[in-house]
Structure formats: structure tokens, C-alpha cells
Motif scaffolding. Structure first.
Motif, PDB file in Angstrom:
ATOM      1  N   LEU A  59      47.114  57.906  16.421  1.00 25.46           N
ATOM      2  CA  LEU A  59      45.896  58.620  16.527  1.00 25.46           C
ATOM      3  C   LEU A  59      46.034  59.896  15.584  1.00 25.46           C
ATOM      4  O   LEU A  59      46.824  60.709  15.466  1.00 25.46           O
ATOM      5  CB  LEU A  59      45.599  59.091  18.125  1.00 25.46           C
ATOM      6  CG  LEU A  59      44.566  60.367  18.435  1.00 25.46           C
ATOM      7  CD1 LEU A  59      43.084  59.583  18.032  1.00 25.46           C
ATOM      8  CD2 LEU A  59      44.685  60.863  19.726  1.00 25.46           C
ATOM      9  N   HIS A  60      44.844  60.174  14.703  1.00 27.14           N
ATOM     10  CA  HIS A  60      45.140  61.042  13.868  1.00 27.14           C
ATOM     11  C   HIS A  60      43.667  61.375  13.230  1.00 27.14           C
ATOM     12  O   HIS A  60      42.585  60.606  13.516  1.00 27.14           O
ATOM     13  CB  HIS A  60      45.805  60.769  12.548  1.00 27.14           C
ATOM     14  CG  HIS A  60      45.253  59.272  12.155  1.00 27.14           C
ATOM     15  ND1 HIS A  60      45.554  58.242  12.457  1.00 27.14           N
ATOM     16  CD2 HIS A  60      44.800  59.135  10.901  1.00 27.14           C
ATOM     17  CE1 HIS A  60      45.333  57.146  11.431  1.00 27.14           C
ATOM     18  NE2 HIS A  60      44.655  57.846  10.612  1.00 27.14           N
ATOM     19  N   ARG A  61      43.469  62.378  12.533  1.00 26.18           N
ATOM     20  CA  ARG A  61      42.305  62.873  12.013  1.00 26.18           C
ATOM     21  C   ARG A  61      42.124  62.363  10.358  1.00 26.18           C
ATOM     22  O   ARG A  61      43.120  62.637   9.842  1.00 26.18           O
ATOM     23  CB  ARG A  61      41.973  64.244  12.166  1.00 26.18           C
ATOM     24  CG  ARG A  61      41.543  64.837  13.557  1.00 26.18           C
ATOM     25  CD  ARG A  61      41.539  66.511  13.456  1.00 26.18           C
ATOM     26  NE  ARG A  61      42.704  67.199  12.834  1.00 26.18           N
ATOM     27  CZ  ARG A  61      43.527  67.309  13.691  1.00 26.18           C
ATOM     28  NH1 ARG A  61      43.713  67.154  14.738  1.00 26.18           N
ATOM     29  NH2 ARG A  61      44.614  68.119  12.944  1.00 26.18           N
ATOM     30  N   GLN A  62      41.114  61.957  10.050  1.00 24.60           N
ATOM     31  CA  GLN A  62      41.175  61.689   8.562  1.00 24.60           C
ATOM     32  C   GLN A  62      39.684  61.958   8.228  1.00 24.60           C
ATOM     33  O   GLN A  62      38.479  61.440   8.637  1.00 24.60           O
ATOM     34  CB  GLN A  62      41.411  60.151   8.469  1.00 24.60           C
ATOM     35  CG  GLN A  62      41.269  59.497   7.052  1.00 24.60           C
ATOM     36  CD  GLN A  62      41.593  58.196   6.857  1.00 24.60           C
ATOM     37  OE1 GLN A  62      42.107  57.404   7.843  1.00 24.60           O
ATOM     38  NE2 GLN A  62      41.071  57.353   5.847  1.00 24.60           N
ATOM     39  N   ASP A  63      39.604  62.684   7.155  1.00 26.41           N
ATOM     40  CA  ASP A  63      38.181  63.376   6.451  1.00 26.41           C
ATOM     41  C   ASP A  63      37.446  63.749   7.692  1.00 26.41           C
ATOM     42  O   ASP A  63      37.800  64.709   8.196  1.00 26.41           O
ATOM     43  CB  ASP A  63      37.309  62.094   5.823  1.00 26.41           C
ATOM     44  CG  ASP A  63      38.325  61.601   4.587  1.00 26.41           C
ATOM     45  OD1 ASP A  63      39.116  62.264   4.059  1.00 26.41           O
ATOM     46  OD2 ASP A  63      38.260  60.474   4.186  1.00 26.41           O
ATOM     47  N   ASP A  64      36.381  63.281   7.880  1.00 28.28           N
ATOM     48  CA  ASP A  64      35.172  63.474   8.903  1.00 28.28           C
ATOM     49  C   ASP A  64      35.411  62.909  10.014  1.00 28.28           C
ATOM     50  O   ASP A  64      34.467  62.911  10.791  1.00 28.28           O
ATOM     51  CB  ASP A  64      33.790  63.847   8.466  1.00 28.28           C
ATOM     52  CG  ASP A  64      33.368  62.335   7.963  1.00 28.28           C
ATOM     53  OD1 ASP A  64      34.369  61.670   7.790  1.00 28.28           O
ATOM     54  OD2 ASP A  64      32.255  62.255   7.783  1.00 28.28           O
ATOM     55  N   ALA A  65      36.299  62.267  10.519  1.00 27.26           N
ATOM     56  CA  ALA A  65      36.507  61.076  11.733  1.00 27.26           C
ATOM     57  C   ALA A  65      37.828  61.641  12.449  1.00 27.26           C
ATOM     58  O   ALA A  65      38.877  61.783  11.619  1.00 27.26           O
ATOM     59  CB  ALA A  65      36.179  60.106  10.985  1.00 27.26           C
ATOM     60  N   VAL A  66      37.714  61.032  13.491  1.00 23.12           N
ATOM     61  CA  VAL A  66      38.920  60.881  14.300  1.00 23.12           C
ATOM     62  C   VAL A  66      39.295  59.397  14.471  1.00 23.12           C
ATOM     63  O   VAL A  66      38.452  58.829  14.850  1.00 23.12           O
ATOM     64  CB  VAL A  66      38.822  61.561  15.876  1.00 23.12           C
ATOM     65  CG1 VAL A  66      40.144  61.267  16.738  1.00 23.12           C
ATOM     66  CG2 VAL A  66      39.019  62.882  15.536  1.00 23.12           C
TER      67      VAL A  66
END
Length: 475
Positions: free
Chosen positions: A385-392
Motif C-alpha cells: 500500500l503506497h501513494r503514487q502521484d495523485d492516487a493511493v
């Protein structure tokens, strides 16, 4: 920043502003042309007046004296001194580099013809004050004239006339006044007033149209969203917009009624099918052959699970409760623990603590389907589970054979499987990825499938960052 607005209100106002600017520019050009023609006509009349009233044998008036101004400060020159306005010369006033003005010459010829004068030769030219030899000589003799001329911004009109039978030229010099700036300022003021009035009126009129349209757009986007408004939208705006809103309310009511009927039908199907399946499950206990009894029980269980998946896929989007903020790290960890308790090789790696408003049961189901798919084809699964750009991103990776690139999109459609069998132990029913995609889209996100460079498949549920919050700790 976009130079052209994207909404109806902005585009209409911009189009009107451009049209008004073009119209005012055309009007300014016509006014300037008319003012220029009026000035040229006045200049020709003044030149004709000088030529008509002259004495028959006029001496060179340049020999007369010039009247000095009594003021210490030189006044700007508005017209030439009297001795310079009309002179006589033995030759034409046309000089090298002068450009004739045929239009003005034609106008002057008509004026002189009405006074009974027929020119043998007529010269009309425009030149700067400093380029005229007579004025240069006058400025040298009278410095105060040169000072006054220095502040003059217009040109000089020179008219030369040689009448029939005459050997000498009558030369008229007239200072051309610059264009009146009040015309331009008046046009600019008129444009500003028109802009203010038209833009204000059009803005108010368009707001009566765009405001209900914006409300209708927002309401249309909220159809079937859990926890959305249920009351019909109040019609407002012009009659056409009111009719559109009324038609939308009727359509929304019909859609709601159809969805309610669908839920009732699905409930009836579930009851009517599961009841005989349960009875059949009881009856097979009387089968003496244990192997046949196990096959029958597995078949009934397979049918029951497939039925549950079909019903759940059909019900997505009709949740009765709105989403609630949940810790996605804890949600993923609980799903991983379920599989670990069953002895499956599933682990949670490189994850951040992130919270988001979600339907917990649905999101768990989507994650279970992705993990189950990874175990079925790859033998193991890694969840992160991680954040990437403008999404989770909820990510599941396996080490299986992957999916051909030309089938990645098709694999999320209902009843499409990675292999041809209908066995749940191999190909399944073909609804797992479809359920995961539907659940992701219900949350405003997407399901993304991609083959890993090192082998295997990567499945990601991407939720919009705008709907999420997070804490600073990582795992």
C-alpha cells in the motif's frame, strides 16, 4: 493557463468581447477615415480660398515682416504666419522625393472649377515642415518661428497652381493639423461603456442558464452514489432549462424504480436458487459413494459461490450506506492475515499508513479477489500500500506466467478467464477481476493490470488522492 475558457459562461462572454472589440475596431477605422476626409476637404477649401482671393499681381509676401509674440514662452504653431501662406514662384514647388496626392488634387480641381479657375498645372504634395526650403529660410531668419515649429507634430501641405497663360506659380502652404485625439478617446469611452453594460446584462442572463445547468450536472454525477440526494432537483432558469430539469427528474425516478425492481429480483433469484441448492446439499448425504458425494458437494458449492459473485456484482453501486473513513493499512493487513491463517504464502510489504473513505466490505472483497487470483496463477502474493502521484495504490504482485498484453483489458470483463476450463481450482468463474474493477470504479478509482518485467502480474486498485488522508509512519 488556458487562454480560452472551457465553460459556457466564459466562452459566451469571451466571444461577445471579441465580437465587440472587432466591431469597435471597424467603427474606429471608419471614424478615423471620415475625420481624415473631412480634414482633407477643409484643407482643400482653405487652399482654394487662398488661391481665389489673391490679387492679380501679388508681390512675394515673404518680404513682409513677421509679427513677434510678446510672450516669453513660445506658443505651439497652429498655422503658418501670413507671409508664408501664399507666395509666388518662377518654378514648380515639386521637389525630388515629394509624393503627389492625386485624390486631393482632384478635389481641389473641382473646387477651383466652380470658381471659374482652370489650372494649367496643379501640384499637391505633403512634406515635413523641416523639408520645405522656404520654411527653412524663415526659421533661420526668425528663431522664434523655429522654436514654435519644433513643438508642431503635423506635416505641411504644399499646393502649386499655374493658371492658363501665366508663367509664375501661386504656392499655398498650409500646416496640416494633427488628428483630434478626442475622437479616439471618445471611442474608447464608448467601448468601455458598451463593454460594461453588455457584459453585465449578458452575465446575469447567462447565470440564469448556467447555474441550473451546473446543478443538473452535479446531480447527474450523483445518481446511484451511496448517500447521495434523493429529492428531485427543483426546476429553475428559463423555460427550456426547466423542461430539461423536469425531464431529468422523471428519468432519474424511472432509473431508481428500475434499480429497486432489480434489487427485488436479485433477492428473489438468490432465495429461489439457494433454497433448492441447500436442499440438494442435504439430499446428497444419502449417497453411499463417498467420492461421488464429494464431487456433488463441490459442484453445489461452486454453483453457490458463482451465484454469490453474480449477485454481488449486480448490487455494486447500490449500497445503502455511505463510505466511511478507514485505515487502509489495517484493512490490507487483515486480508493478508486471513490468507496466512489458511497457510497461504501471502505477505504485506513496503506499505504506508493511509486512510480513505471506502466501503470496507467491498474493498476487502476486491483485495481478496486479487490475492486469490495471484495465488491461483502465481502460487504466492505480495501486497503493498503506497501513494503514487495523485492516487493511493493497493498493489498485489505474483510470480506467475502473467497475461498476454492484448488480453489485459479483456480480463476485467465478466466471465473472461485466463484459461479455458470452468474449474474453480484453475480458471474460476471469470468474475473475480470484474468484481475488483467494479468496486474500484465505485470508489472513483480504477483497476490496473500490468505484466512485471521480472515475470508475473501486477494488479493495482488506484483510489483518487483527493479522497484520501494519510499519516506519516511507514512500515
Amino acid at each position: 493557463m488556458r487562454p480560452w475558457p472551457r465553460d459556457l459562461l466564459g466562452q459566451t462572454l469571451m466571444a461577445l468581447a471579441i465580437a465587440l472589440f472587432i466591431a469597435q475596431a471597424i467603427s474606429a477605422g471608419l471614424l478615423y477615415r471620415a475625420a481624415s476626409e473631412r480634414r482633407d476637404t477643409a484643407l482643400m477649401n482653405a487652399a482654394a480660398f487662398q488661391l481665389v482671393i489673391r490679387p492679380a499681381d501679388r508681390p512675394d509676401r515673404f518680404k513682409r515682416g513677421f509679427r513677434r509674440t510678446t510672450s516669453d514662452e513660445p506658443r505651439p504653431m497652429r498655422r503658418l504666419p501670413r507671409p508664408l501662406r501664399l507666395t509666388m514662384s518662377d518654378r514648380s514647388p515639386l521637389q525630388a522625393g515629394d509624393r503627389r496626392e492625386p485624390g486631393l488634387a482632384e478635389t481641389l480641381t473641382d473646387i477651383l472649377a466652380r470658381e471659374g479657375i482652370t489650372p494649367a498645372e496643379l501640384v499637391v504634395v505633403k512634406r515635413p515642415l523641416a523639408a520645405d526650403p522656404l520654411l527653412q529660410s524663415a526659421f533661420q531668419r526668425r528663431p522664434h518661428l523655429a522654436e514654435r515649429a519644433r513643438h508642431y507634430r503635423g506635416d505641411l501641405l504644399v499646393v502649386g497652381l499655374r493658371q492658363q497663360g501665366a508663367s509664375r506659380w501661386d504656392v499655398v502652404r498650409i500646416a496640416i493639423p494633427p488628428m483630434d485625439g478626442r475622437v479616439i478617446w471618445g471611442l474608447l469611452l464608448q467601448t468601455a461603456i458598451l463593454f460594461a453594460i453588455l457584459m453585465s446584462l449578458l452575465y446575469l442572463a447567462l447565470r440564469r442558464i448556467t447555474r441550473p445547468l451546473a446543478a443538473l450536472t452535479s446531480r447527474t454525477a450523483q445518481i446511484a452514489v451511496p448517500g447521495g440526494e434523493s429529492l428531485p432537483l427543483t426546476p429553475s432558469g428559463p423555460r427550456d432549462i426547466r423542461a430539461l430539469i423536469a425531464a431529468h427528474n422523471a428519468m432519474e425516478a424511472r432509473i431508481g424504480a428500475m434499480l429497486d425492481e432489480k434489487d427485488v429480483m436479485l433477492g428473489a433469484i438468490g432465495h429461489d436458487l439457494k433454497t433448492p441448492l441447500a436442499a440438494l446439499r442435504v439430499r446428497i448425504e444419502s449417497v453411499d459413494d463417498e467420492r461421488q458425494r464429494a464431487i456433488m458437494a463441490a459442484t453445489i458449492e461452486d454453483i453457490t459461490r458463482t451465484l454469490d459473485e453474480i449477485l454481488e456484482l449486480a448490487r455494486i453501486g447500490r449500497a445503502s450506506n455511505p463510505p466511511e473513513r478507514a485505515d487502509l493499512f489495517a484493512l490490507a493487513a487483515s486480508v493478508v492475515e486471513e490468507f496466512e491463517d489458511l497457510g497461504e504464502p501471502v505477505e504485506l510489504v513496503d506499505s504506508e499508513k493511509v486512510s480513505a473513505p471506502v466501503h470496507i466490505t467491498w474493498l476487502k472483497r476486491a483485495l481478496r479477489n486479487l490475492v486469490g487470483n495471484a495465488l491461483r496463477y502465481g502460487g504466492s502474493a505480495k501486497v503493498s500500500l503506497h501513494r503514487q502521484d495523485d492516487a493511493v495504490v493497493l498493489q498485489v504482485e505474483d510470480c506467475g506466467p502473467g497475461i498476454p498484453d492484448d488480453r489485459l483489458v479483456a480480463m476485467t470483463e465478466p466471465f473472461v478467464r485466463g484459461e479455458a476450463s470452468r474449474s474453480r481450482s484453475t480458471g474460476g468463474s471469470g468474475l473475480g477481476l470484474s468484481l475488483a474493477r467494479a468496486i474500484a470504479e465505485q470508489h472513483g478509482g480504477t483497476l490496473v493490470l500490468a505484466n512485471r518485467a521480472s515475470g508475473g502480474l501486477r494488479a493495482e486498485i488506484r483510489l483518487p488522492q483527493a479522497r484520501t488522508g494519510h499519516t506519516a509512519s511507514n512500515q
